[in-house]
Design a protein around this motif. Structure first.
Motif, PDB file in Angstrom:
ATOM      1  N   ILE A 388     -41.186 -63.784 -20.455  1.00 46.87           N
ATOM      2  CA  ILE A 388     -39.947 -63.629 -21.211  1.00 46.87           C
ATOM      3  C   ILE A 388     -38.930 -64.645 -20.707  1.00 46.87           C
ATOM      4  CG2 ILE A 388     -38.026 -62.072 -21.677  1.00 46.87           C
ATOM      5  CD1 ILE A 388     -39.948 -59.753 -21.561  1.00 46.87           C
ATOM      6  N   VAL A 389     -38.403 -65.453 -21.618  1.00 46.91           N
ATOM      7  CA  VAL A 389     -37.429 -66.475 -21.245  1.00 46.91           C
ATOM      8  C   VAL A 389     -36.000 -66.004 -21.470  1.00 46.91           C
ATOM      9  CG1 VAL A 389     -39.042 -68.359 -21.682  1.00 46.91           C
ATOM     10  CG2 VAL A 389     -37.587 -67.549 -23.531  1.00 46.91           C
ATOM     11  N   GLU A 390     -35.820 -64.973 -22.269  1.00 43.59           N
ATOM     12  CA  GLU A 390     -34.488 -64.420 -22.484  1.00 43.59           C
ATOM     13  C   GLU A 390     -34.639 -62.967 -22.918  1.00 43.59           C
ATOM     14  OE1 GLU A 390     -30.418 -65.051 -25.181  1.00 43.59           O
ATOM     15  OE2 GLU A 390     -32.063 -66.513 -25.284  1.00 43.59           O
ATOM     16  N   GLU A 391     -33.791 -62.111 -22.362  1.00 45.83           N
ATOM     17  CA  GLU A 391     -33.831 -60.688 -22.711  1.00 45.83           C
ATOM     18  C   GLU A 391     -32.410 -60.135 -22.719  1.00 45.83           C
ATOM     19  OE1 GLU A 391     -35.461 -56.433 -20.915  1.00 45.83           O
ATOM     20  OE2 GLU A 391     -36.289 -58.331 -20.182  1.00 45.83           O
ATOM     21  N   VAL A 392     -32.087 -59.445 -23.804  1.00 46.84           N
ATOM     22  CA  VAL A 392     -30.786 -58.803 -23.946  1.00 46.84           C
ATOM     23  C   VAL A 392     -31.029 -57.322 -24.208  1.00 46.84           C
ATOM     24  CG1 VAL A 392     -28.648 -58.677 -25.267  1.00 46.84           C
ATOM     25  CG2 VAL A 392     -29.696 -60.894 -24.812  1.00 46.84           C
ATOM     26  N   ARG A 393     -30.337 -56.472 -23.451  1.00 47.96           N
ATOM     27  CA  ARG A 393     -30.463 -55.032 -23.623  1.00 47.96           C
ATOM     28  C   ARG A 393     -29.150 -54.479 -24.162  1.00 47.96           C
ATOM     29  NH1 ARG A 393     -33.661 -53.287 -18.015  1.00 47.96           N
ATOM     30  NH2 ARG A 393     -35.486 -54.637 -18.358  1.00 47.96           N
ATOM     31  N   PHE A 394     -29.213 -53.920 -25.356  1.00 46.82           N
ATOM     32  CA  PHE A 394     -28.048 -53.299 -25.981  1.00 46.82           C
ATOM     33  C   PHE A 394     -28.032 -51.823 -25.595  1.00 46.82           C
ATOM     34  CE2 PHE A 394     -29.024 -56.965 -28.524  1.00 46.82           C
ATOM     35  CZ  PHE A 394     -27.788 -57.476 -28.908  1.00 46.82           C
ATOM     36  N   LEU A 395     -26.895 -51.366 -25.108  1.00 40.79           N
ATOM     37  CA  LEU A 395     -26.770 -49.968 -24.703  1.00 40.79           C
ATOM     38  C   LEU A 395     -25.374 -49.461 -25.025  1.00 40.79           C
ATOM     39  CD1 LEU A 395     -25.033 -50.004 -21.749  1.00 40.79           C
ATOM     40  CD2 LEU A 395     -27.205 -50.984 -21.007  1.00 40.79           C
ATOM     41  N   ARG A 396     -25.295 -48.169 -25.204  1.00 40.12           N
ATOM     42  CA  ARG A 396     -24.012 -47.520 -25.517  1.00 40.12           C
ATOM     43  C   ARG A 396     -23.345 -47.030 -24.242  1.00 40.12           C
ATOM     44  NH1 ARG A 396     -22.646 -46.227 -30.721  1.00 40.12           N
ATOM     45  NH2 ARG A 396     -24.211 -46.724 -32.308  1.00 40.12           N
ATOM     46  N   ASP A 397     -22.041 -47.220 -24.197  1.00 39.79           N
ATOM     47  CA  ASP A 397     -21.211 -46.747 -23.088  1.00 39.79           C
ATOM     48  C   ASP A 397     -20.185 -45.796 -23.674  1.00 39.79           C
ATOM     49  OD1 ASP A 397     -19.684 -46.315 -20.881  1.00 39.79           O
ATOM     50  OD2 ASP A 397     -19.288 -48.418 -20.428  1.00 39.79           O
ATOM     51  N   ASP A 401     -16.364 -46.272 -24.769  1.00 36.40           N
ATOM     52  CA  ASP A 401     -16.359 -46.237 -26.235  1.00 36.40           C
ATOM     53  C   ASP A 401     -16.669 -47.609 -26.811  1.00 36.40           C
ATOM     54  OD1 ASP A 401     -16.255 -45.124 -28.706  1.00 36.40           O
ATOM     55  OD2 ASP A 401     -14.081 -45.261 -28.917  1.00 36.40           O
ATOM     56  N   MET A 402     -17.748 -48.217 -26.342  1.00 35.77           N
ATOM     57  CA  MET A 402     -18.170 -49.511 -26.860  1.00 35.77           C
ATOM     58  C   MET A 402     -19.649 -49.689 -26.573  1.00 35.77           C
ATOM     59  SD  MET A 402     -16.642 -52.276 -24.128  1.00 35.77           S
ATOM     60  CE  MET A 402     -14.959 -51.896 -24.561  1.00 35.77           C
ATOM     61  N   VAL A 403     -20.180 -50.776 -27.095  1.00 33.01           N
ATOM     62  CA  VAL A 403     -21.575 -51.142 -26.886  1.00 33.01           C
ATOM     63  C   VAL A 403     -21.612 -52.406 -26.037  1.00 33.01           C
ATOM     64  CG1 VAL A 403     -23.676 -51.987 -27.996  1.00 33.01           C
ATOM     65  CG2 VAL A 403     -22.468 -50.030 -28.958  1.00 33.01           C
ATOM     66  N   TRP A 404     -22.516 -52.437 -25.077  1.00 36.76           N
ATOM     67  CA  TRP A 404     -22.673 -53.594 -24.214  1.00 36.76           C
ATOM     68  C   TRP A 404     -24.000 -54.280 -24.509  1.00 36.76           C
ATOM     69  CZ3 TRP A 404     -18.634 -55.078 -21.252  1.00 36.76           C
ATOM     70  CH2 TRP A 404     -17.673 -54.122 -20.938  1.00 36.76           C
ATOM     71  N   ALA A 405     -23.952 -55.594 -24.531  1.00 37.51           N
ATOM     72  CA  ALA A 405     -25.163 -56.407 -24.602  1.00 37.51           C
ATOM     73  C   ALA A 405     -25.350 -57.054 -23.241  1.00 37.51           C
ATOM     74  CB  ALA A 405     -25.048 -57.457 -25.694  1.00 37.51           C
ATOM     75  N   VAL A 406     -26.272 -56.534 -22.470  1.00 35.10           N
ATOM     76  CA  VAL A 406     -26.494 -56.996 -21.107  1.00 35.10           C
ATOM     77  C   VAL A 406     -27.542 -58.105 -21.140  1.00 35.10           C
ATOM     78  CG1 VAL A 406     -27.122 -56.332 -18.763  1.00 35.10           C
ATOM     79  CG2 VAL A 406     -25.961 -54.696 -20.260  1.00 35.10           C
ATOM     80  N   GLU A 407     -27.137 -59.286 -20.727  1.00 37.93           N
ATOM     81  CA  GLU A 407     -28.079 -60.407 -20.651  1.00 37.93           C
ATOM     82  C   GLU A 407     -28.905 -60.243 -19.376  1.00 37.93           C
ATOM     83  OE1 GLU A 407     -26.358 -64.151 -22.989  1.00 37.93           O
ATOM     84  OE2 GLU A 407     -25.198 -63.679 -21.195  1.00 37.93           O
ATOM     85  N   HIS A 408     -29.999 -59.529 -19.535  1.00 41.18           N
ATOM     86  CA  HIS A 408     -30.833 -59.181 -18.381  1.00 41.18           C
ATOM     87  C   HIS A 408     -31.581 -60.392 -17.848  1.00 41.18           C
ATOM     88  CE1 HIS A 408     -34.371 -57.356 -16.311  1.00 41.18           C
ATOM     89  NE2 HIS A 408     -33.465 -56.482 -15.919  1.00 41.18           N
ATOM     90  N   THR A 409     -32.025 -61.268 -18.748  1.00 45.20           N
ATOM     91  CA  THR A 409     -32.742 -62.485 -18.362  1.00 45.20           C
ATOM     92  C   THR A 409     -32.200 -63.645 -19.182  1.00 45.20           C
ATOM     93  OG1 THR A 409     -34.741 -61.205 -17.891  1.00 45.20           O
ATOM     94  CG2 THR A 409     -35.000 -63.580 -18.141  1.00 45.20           C
ATOM     95  N   ILE A 410     -31.904 -64.746 -18.512  1.00 46.83           N
ATOM     96  CA  ILE A 410     -31.464 -65.964 -19.193  1.00 46.83           C
ATOM     97  C   ILE A 410     -32.290 -67.120 -18.637  1.00 46.83           C
ATOM     98  CG2 ILE A 410     -29.135 -65.078 -19.563  1.00 46.83           C
ATOM     99  CD1 ILE A 410     -28.220 -66.847 -17.246  1.00 46.83           C
ATOM    100  N   THR A 411     -32.092 -68.319 -19.181  1.00 43.32           N
ATOM    101  CA  THR A 411     -32.791 -69.516 -18.715  1.00 43.32           C
ATOM    102  C   THR A 411     -31.781 -70.529 -18.209  1.00 43.32           C
ATOM    103  OG1 THR A 411     -32.767 -70.438 -20.956  1.00 43.32           O
ATOM    104  CG2 THR A 411     -34.719 -69.205 -20.294  1.00 43.32           C
ATOM    105  N   ASN A 412     -32.181 -71.276 -17.198  1.00 42.54           N
ATOM    106  CA  ASN A 412     -31.320 -72.347 -16.728  1.00 42.54           C
ATOM    107  C   ASN A 412     -31.605 -73.621 -17.513  1.00 42.54           C
ATOM    108  OD1 ASN A 412     -33.798 -73.149 -15.739  1.00 42.54           O
ATOM    109  ND2 ASN A 412     -33.233 -73.004 -13.590  1.00 42.54           N
TER     110      ASN A 412
END
Length: 560
Positions: A388-397, A401-412
């Motif tokens: 996996i070269v990039e992974e984003v996890r969307f979760l509710r907080d 009272d918002m949604v977060w998109a956590v960039e779990h994996t990125i590429t340099n």
């Protein structure tokens, strides 16, 4: 006058739970064997004939184009469907790809007989920059090695694509080297396009960023041809169950009539049909000890011992990439009688009583079965997935009272995946200024800090009458000295879709459930039936990890 019918039934009354002794069938004498055959009903005849042959009448259709719903179709090329429907273009920003393509071109120059001076001329015309803004230490070290030594393969490809069949501007060569360089450029451009595409960085054509999913159709060119919608699974593949028949009919071709001989359904370790046959000793089905709640194992034992000789299979062949409809299936037995077998999913009325193991779903929901089966030209087991070269996890907080998109994996800049939280720690987060020494032991903060790889999506109202809500990409405010600034944009491609450039990026609110959503990008490689190699990057959607908390709070008073 009424008759009275009675019969005797022999039933075993086991005194133990182990059936291996009985199934061993140890030989005693011929009379004992005859008695066992009579007990098992092998001397009882039935007024039924065994199937002799089966005739199948079928019609087929082959989809030839694909596209978005309501748009003109694109021709379906040979190869796996995933490499066309889910493919995304590289943007050529990876320094490793730049160096790799540059070395490939230099090797082609040597292959066509160009001199070392020709390679030096291309290095001067298309150099790798010695430094770039935003390089991490690993990328900077690699760039220092490539600068002045390697041709910028991506820049060369774009320049050669703009002037096909001619020498790129800014390169001066001798006539012999020019001829060899043009041949090398032509083959270089063709090989890059075949393996990597145009390197324009476009998102997948079928990707819907507001719904985080693919949406595409494959269809035929003639009027009334079948139309199938494609929905890749969580691994990004397009197997037979990923297609639904949305409309059209199958029957444009003439019917095909095939005759075949049925055989008994069997599997490895299955007991023989005849009681006295010797079986494979490597499988001891008598040692199967199912629990009362283990229904699947109980069904397997029942099938082996009672119904094994009642099931038959026929070797029906279907061409890859076709939609086939079985118009009629007739079984001819040894007595000359013909029996028409109805479709398994044709129960009347439709609904809960219908069942089918392999059926293409029709437009109408999961309980609606079509009368045809589609066998796509998918990569299936031949696909090899990379890291996996990039992974984003969307979760509710719910607290914030918002949604977060956590960039779990990125590429340099080298295209190497790395954890997103490590990249966030290497930045310079905006910290609040130190408090003045006023004798107080309390400090007021307008908001707490959040890691930079946590990208917020806030709810916005689209329609006041219907109350429809969308999730819009926002930014966290940081404090540097006495002014507020916006944090940098997301690091990956998933949160920067090209379709949302120039306007806010919004998600459908229902696309992020309480369980969350996980979107990943990864490369795939497949060797096709004709020996060709297909390489593509695609996106995969799967269930998330549930709700989370960023710890974001506003109007906080902290004690020093």
């Amino acid at each position: 006058m009424p008759s009275i019918t009675f019969w005797n039934r022999l039933e075993p009354r086991p005194r133990g739970k182990d059936i291996s002794e009985s199934l061993a069938a140890r030989l005693r004498d011929p009379l004992w064997l005859l008695a066992r055959q009579w007990q098992f009903g092998e001397f009882q005849g039935e007024d039924a004939g065994s199937p002799a042959y089966v005739s199948v009448t079928s019609t087929s259709a082959r989809p030839s184009s694909w596209g978005l719903p309501g748009t003109a179709g694109r021709r379906l090329p040979d190869g796996p469907l995933e490499s066309v429907l889910t493919r995304e273009e590289l943007d050529g920003s990876d320094l490793s790809l730049v160096a790799e393509l540059g070395q490939t071109f230099v090797a082609l120059l040597e292959h066509f007989g160009a001199s070392d001076a020709a390679a030096s001329a291309f290095r001067e015309a298309f150099p790798v920059a010695a430094s770039a803004l935003g390089d991490d230490p690993e990328t900077a070290s690699f760039r220092g090695v490539c600068a002045g030594r390697v041709v910028d393969g991506v820049a060369l490809f774009r320049s050669a694509s703009a002037s096909p069949g001619a020498l790129t501007s800014g390169v001066r060569l001798t006539p012999d080297d020019e001829t060899a360089a043009i041949r090398a450029l032509n083959q270089f451009v063709a090989s890059v396009r075949n393996l990597h595409g145009e390197l324009d960085g476009h998102d997948p054509i079928a990707w819907e960023p507001e719904r985080l999913r693919y949406r595409a159709e494959i269809r035929g060119d003639e009027a009334g041809a079948p139309v199938l919608s494609a929905t890749p699974d969580y691994e990004g593949t397009l197997d037979w169950y990923a297609f639904d028949l949305m409309g059209g009919t199958v029957g444009a071709t003439s019917p095909r009539i095939a005759t075949m001989i049925p055989t008994h359904a069997s599997f490895r370790g299955m007991p023989n049909a005849r009681f006295w046959d010797f079986e494979d000793a490597r499988v001891d089905f008598g040692d199967v000890r199912p629990d009362r709640r283990d229904l699947s194992r109980l069904m397997l034992v029942e099938f082996m011992l009672l119904h094994a000789n009642d099931w038959f299979v026929i070797p029906f062949e279907q061409d890859v990439g076709t939609l086939v409809k079985i118009d009629e299936l007739v079984v001819h037995d040894v007595f000359g009688r013909a029996t028409t077998i109805p479709r398994a999913g044709s129960a009347d009325p439709p609904g809960a009583g219908r069942w089918s193991m392999f059926a293409t779903t029709a437009d109408g929901g999961a309980s609606a079965f079509s009368d045809a089966f589609f066998l796509p030209s998918a990569s299936a087991g031949a696909r090899q997935a990379g890291d996996i070269v990039e992974e984003v996890r969307f979760l509710r907080d719910e607290t914030a009272d918002m949604v977060w998109a956590v960039e779990h994996t990125i590429t340099n800049r080298l295209g190497v995946p790395r954890p997103g939280h490590e990249a966030a720690l290497e930045g310079h987060p905006d910290l609040p200024p130190p408090p003045e020494d006023d004798g107080s032991h309390l400090r007021y903060r307008i908001q707490t800090t959040v890691p930079r790889n946590w990208v917020p999506f806030v709810p916005v109202q689209l329609d006041t009458s219907s109350g429809q809500i969308a999730l819009e990409l926002a930014g966290m405010l940081g404090v540097t000295g006495t002014r507020t600034v916006n944090p940098p944009e997301p690091a990956g491609r998933l949160l920067k879709p090209i379709a949302a450039r120039g306007r806010p990026y919004r998600l459908r609110e229902e696309e992020v459930p309480r369980t969350g959503v996980r979107i990943a990008r990864r490369p795939s490689l497949c060797r096709w039936s004709d020996g060709a190699t297909y390489l593509w990057w695609s996106r995969q959607r799967s269930a998330g990890t549930g709700e989370g908390s960023s710890g974001l709070r506003f109007d906080v008073v902290e004690a020093e």
